[in-house]
Design an enzyme around this catalytic site. Structure first.
Site, PDB file in Angstrom:
ATOM      1  N   ASP A   3       0.854  -1.187   0.000  1.00 43.97           N
ATOM      2  CA  ASP A   3       0.000   0.000   0.000  1.00 43.97           C
ATOM      3  C   ASP A   3       0.888   1.235   0.000  1.00 43.97           C
ATOM      4  OD1 ASP A   3      -2.425  -1.287   0.057  1.00 43.97           O
ATOM      5  OD2 ASP A   3      -2.527  -1.375   2.235  1.00 43.97           O
ATOM      6  N   ASP A  57      -4.758  -3.132   5.067  1.00 42.05           N
ATOM      7  CA  ASP A  57      -5.208  -2.580   6.345  1.00 42.05           C
ATOM      8  C   ASP A  57      -6.723  -2.620   6.519  1.00 42.05           C
ATOM      9  OD1 ASP A  57      -5.939  -0.625   4.544  1.00 42.05           O
ATOM     10  OD2 ASP A  57      -4.435   0.826   5.187  1.00 42.05           O
ATOM     11  N   ASP A  83      -9.429  -5.955   2.353  1.00 40.44           N
ATOM     12  CA  ASP A  83      -8.127  -6.492   1.954  1.00 40.44           C
ATOM     13  C   ASP A  83      -7.954  -7.950   2.369  1.00 40.44           C
ATOM     14  OD1 ASP A  83      -7.066  -4.246   0.693  1.00 40.44           O
ATOM     15  OD2 ASP A  83      -6.436  -3.355   2.583  1.00 40.44           O
TER      16      ASP A  83
END
Length: 997
Positions: free
Chosen positions: A456, A758, A762
């Site tokens: 990310d 997070d 996901d």
């Protein structure tokens, strides 16, 4: 051997291994000295099956109980029966008006009627002596009274295994038990024939050796279990936001008490049983309790929240009613026995190696025993005493048998699989200090093989400390000075536009502005929400005043697929208004009007669209995250069940949020590239923002491709196979885009993939990846539960540290395998060849047990716990074959002419053999480098093990000769032993210079 291992021991994967594969390799490990020890750190399949059966049974019982309870309530309601409740005296004396059993029956039974009898949620709160807005008092005295009546939020755990349990398990070693029987027989026969104490020496020597092996092994295993206990404790650390004494604070879930007001949001785990107080769009996944996959709507009509369930959508405040073992989750946990983690692929392969070598060792042991017995018979035939057998002859055969059994002890490398666990446990503990919590053993091992990291952007590559740096409101772009406030900026916005902007900021948010302890203003929420709220305060806005001025009717929380959130408010003057914010290009596409420089609503023409799009691109090219804020009037009628409109909005403005790159990220990306690991950025941000940050980090190169999620989704499998190797940045991606990318990298391209996540959405990608990395600060509980490693500081550099430790595990195991197998082979050759040539083995049972302890337990401690060095991330590690050396030359070579030259020679062989191990252990510290002494003094465990080995060897030779069948050596003989042992080091250095493959 490699083919055999690949055929029989390679079915076990790092994740999601089938039960059939787990069963298959266990059946192949037929020859095991100590099953309790060998399989301690592997999954207990029978317990796991039993736990799953109990779980399914409890889920069904709970589901039926809820249905029966609901039917009974409808019946009672139909009869209009009244029910009275009497408060127990001890509860009333403590200042409460409801007992824990009554609270449990309300929530667990979904008893709406009882809830109404007690005055609803407000009535329950009053009877619990709490406030729905301020929470419970933090007075120590009052908290203790609450704990006495209602209990604490902890589940019953099985007691920790004590040291003596590990001693008992170490005694279950089959070969040690046989040796114990040999020692007993030796004691009886020896004392009967030679008397006390002379006849007891051999037997007592074996007994002492067995006890030493058992206690050293048990100590090592016990310390290892304590490490795992500490790691388990860390895994269970979960904090929640509660209101106490009118202030918001974070506390551990174990400190929760009935009466606490808990703030829950999407992705959280419900920490206790409780009642819904207020909130919007709350969907609860109760599959962990009921087995039902369909989420349940929780609201004022169905206010029951159960411990262990997950918040799938929305946010709410919850009144805690029941904690700990009184909750349904607590009762479920009490009935389950842990099945343990799946074994790792390396553990399984080394179990296979141990099995093969064990069979070879057993063959050599039988042959050695047969050769020595045949030698005894030949000697007696030559002496003509073959018809006469004495106690000494029986003791000699017993000694032969003990040596044969001890050869099996030495030959079977029982420590190999356990060395993996030891190395993993050591790495996990050290990684914990480096801000990485490993949830599954295999992840630590697998991370060493990672070839691709999908990271990310926000919070991982950047600091996640966001501030609004620029804004475009009413066609005017201005910078925001966060240090001095923005009076000039605020005064330049027309009053009507300013009112709409502040209304949008303070109502359409997942965050809050609260007054903390010491009357300090605190902003709670995600970094993005915090930045927007801070911007609103700088504009002179008042959060509480804005919230009280209008009533929120419906909330659609931020969705990572839609990349927007919305709220419907009822205006004080009547009518409803929708506020929406999210990804700039998506929100702008839903607008057909905007606010001009005078704050008037005008149609969004082509010139205005171009201006706003150019603004978005300008902000993004400066590495700013862009958000668009919009609103729409929707008349006087709106149903909370109706969806929020998707078009027809008026654009209020665009804000640019700065999220600086983390220090050290560029260097970490460079380290990954030099180590052969490809780093890809996968983000939901605008592609220009993503590209700017990626270039700054060193992720996006001239040959790399940056692509957007919608474009990626349209590609065929064939196109993806060609495209994915070049992709370095994916922007505006959805969770399913990340899942697709990870799946293709793993299955089509054969890469070992680590992926960060997070959010709740996901979870599929984290589960699909070889190593799922959840963020410890920004990550939801759902994401953490799906992950293999939790990055506690959300820092990309920590991910590189995890990879470094993963490679360290592989290198340490290679070192230990090299060390142990060379000792195995040499021990077999020395005893077997000597038995064949002379009819006797130079190494006795006691000596072999000492050698085995150096090789197995102490060797594992020394070599399996080496910390990683800086060169691990420069190239892939390559294993080499170790050297082995022995010397069985005759007495003449050493001019042994003492009273017992055979004993001196055997002592020399034993001493030289041990020092060969000592120096081989030092050589094994580096697989490829010549300099094996670099950093040796920093590894205190290694130095301590080596020092203890040498000191105890001196004691065995000089003081314990009676029991160990040794004799004291002179200085010259000591020098020769050490010199011959040292010769292994230059030989090892020469072998390292030979290019392999």
């Amino acid at each position: 051997m490699e083919n055999y291992l690949n055929e029989n021991f390679s079915d076990v994967k790092a994740k999601n291994t089938s039960e059939e594969a787990l069963q298959r390799w266990r059946k192949l490990c037929g020859f095991v000295k100590n099953k309790k020890r060998r399989f301690r750190f592997t999954a207990n399949l029978s317990k796991r099956f039993e736990a799953e059966a109990i779980r399914r049974s409890n889920q069904e019982k709970f589901r039926v109980a809820v249905l029966v309870s609901q039917a009974a309530l409808q019946f009672i309601h139909g009869l209009n029966l009244s029910s009275e409740y009497t408060v127990p005296e001890e509860v009333a004396a403590s200042g409460f008006q409801i007992c824990p059993d009554e609270l449990g029956s309300i929530v667990e039974g979904h008893d709406i009627k009882k809830l109404k009898v007690h005055g609803g949620v407000e009535g329950i709160a009053e009877k619990l002596s709490t406030s729905i807005t301020d929470g419970i008092s933090t007075s120590e005295h009052l908290l203790n009274r609450r704990k006495e009546i209602y209990g604490i939020n902890k589940f019953t755990e099985s007691p920790a295994r004590g040291f003596w349990v590990y001693v008992w398990e170490a005694l279950h070693d089959m070969t040690l038990m046989i040796l114990a029987v040999c020692a007993l027989v030796s004691l009886v026969v020896g004392i009967a024939t030679e008397g006390w104490p002379k006849g007891a020496h051999d037997g007592l020597g074996i007994v002492m050796s067995i006890l030493l092996v058992v206690f050293v092994t048990a100590t090592s295993d016990y310390k290892q279990s304590l490490q795992f206990k500490d790691l388990d404790r860390e895994k269970k650390k979960i904090t929640v936001q509660v209101a106490r004494n009118g202030f918001r604070r974070k506390i551990s879930i174990y400190d929760l008490l009935p009466g606490d007001i808990v703030h829950l949001c999407m992705g959280d785990q419900v920490p206790a049983d409780g009642l819904f107080v207020s909130g919007f769009s709350v969907l609860i996944n109760e599959s962990s309790l009921t087995g039902e996959s369909e989420p349940v709507n929780v609201n004022a009509l169905n206010p029951f929240l159960l411990s262990g369930t997950k918040v799938q959508n929305g946010s709410c405040k919850m009144l805690v009613t029941t904690v700990g073992m009184r909750t349904q989750w607590g009762k479920l946990m009490a009935t389950l026995s842990e099945g343990g983690d799946d074994e790792t692929p390396l553990q399984v392969k080394l179990n296979g190696v141990a099995t093969i070598i064990g069979k070879i060792g057993l063959f050599f042991a039988v042959v050695t025993f047969a050769v020595m017995v045949q030698g005894l018979f030949t000697r007696k035939l030559q002496e003509g005493t073959h018809w006469t057998w004495s106690g000494d002859d029986a003791l000699e055969i017993l000694e032969f048998f003990a040596i044969a059994v001890t050869i099996v002890v030495v030959a079977v490398p029982e420590g190999l699989p356990l060395a993996v666990t030891l190395s993993l446990a050591f790495a996990m503990k050290k990684m914990m200090n480096d801000k990485a919590l490993v949830r599954h053993l295999a992840a630590c091992e697998t991370m060493g093989s990672a070839t691709s990291i999908c990271s990310d952007k926000t919070g991982t590559l950047t600091t996640n400390h966001m501030t609004v740096l620029k804004a475009c409101i009413c066609e005017e772009i201005k910078e925001v000075d966060n240090s001095k406030g923005t009076p000039a900026f605020g005064s330049s916005i027309p009053a009507s536009a300013s009112k709409l902007l502040l209304q949008s900021i303070f109502n359409n948010t997942g965050g809050e502005v609260v007054i903390g302890e010491g009357n300090k203003t605190e902003i709670l929420g995600t970094p993005t929400e915090t930045a927007i709220l801070e911007f609103g305060l700088l504009l002179g806005g008042d959060f509480q005043a804005e919230r009280q001025a209008s009533k929120i009717v419906k909330v659609e929380p931020f969705n990572s697929v839609k990349k927007q959130m919305g709220v419907v408010i009822e205006l004080p003057e009547g009518g409803f208004r929708v506020h929406c914010k999210g990804a700039s290009e998506i929100i702008l596409a839903a607008c057909d009007k905007f606010l001009n420089s005078n704050g008037e609503v005008v149609p969004l023409n082509e010139a205005a669209v171009n201006h706003l799009n150019e603004t978005i691109e300008k902000f993004a090219s400066e590495a700013l995250r862009t958000l668009c804020l919009a609103y729409m009037e929707i008349g006087n009628e709106f149903s909370a069940d109706a969806p929020i409109p998707t078009e027809g909005y008026t654009c209020i403005g665009i804000v640019g949020i700065k999220d600086p790159m983390r220090p050290g990220v560029k260097e970490s990306v460079a380290i990954c590239r030099s180590a052969g690991i490809t780093v890809r950025m996968v983000t939901g941000d605008n592609i220009n923002t993503a590209k700017a940050i990626a270039r700054e980090c060193g992720i996006l190169t001239d040959n790399g491709i940056a692509i957007e999620g919608p474009e990626f989704r349209e590609k065929s499998d064939e196109e993806l196979s060609k495209l994915i190797p070049k992709i370095q940045v994916m922007a505006r991606s959805s969770p399913m885009d990340k899942h697709t990318l990870v799946k293709h990298l793993r299955t089509t391209l054969g890469e070992v993939v680590a992926v960060t996540g997070d959010g709740t959405n996901d979870a599929p990608a984290l589960h699909e990846a070889d190593i799922g990395l959840a963020m410890g600060i920004a990550g939801t509980e759902v994401a953490k539960e799906s992950a293999d490693v939790i990055i506690l500081d959300d820092n990309f550099s920590t991910i590189v540290t995890v990879a470094k430790w993963g490679r360290s595990v592989y290198i340490n195991i290679q070192k230990f395998v090299q060390f142990q197998l060379t000792v195995n082979v040499v021990a077999l050759i020395v005893n077997f060849s000597s038995a064949c040539l002379t009819g006797n083995a130079p190494l006795t049972a006691v000596q072999l047990l000492w050698v085995n302890m150096i090789m197995d337990t102490l060797g594992a401690l020394a070599l399996a716990t080496e910390p990683p060095n800086g060169d691990l991330m420069k190239r892939s590690p390559v294993g080499r074959k170790g050297n082995f050396i022995s010397n069985t030359r005759g007495k003449a070579v050493f001019r042994l002419d003492g009273p017992d030259p055979d004993l001196i020679l055997n002592t020399l062989i034993f001493n030289t053999f041990v020092f060969c191990q000592v120096f081989n252990e030092i050589s094994s510290r580096e697989m490829e480098k010549i300099n094996v002494f670099k950093g040796i003094l920093k590894n205190y465990v290694f130095v301590a093990v080596l020092t203890c080995t040498v000191l105890f060897q001196i004691i065995i030779i000089e003081l314990l000769g009676t029991f160990a069948n040794t004799t004291p050596l002179n200085l010259q003989q000591w020098f020769v032993s050490i010199l011959l042992g040292f010769l292994g080091m230059p030989i090892a250095a020469v072998l390292k210079l030979i290019q392999v493959g």
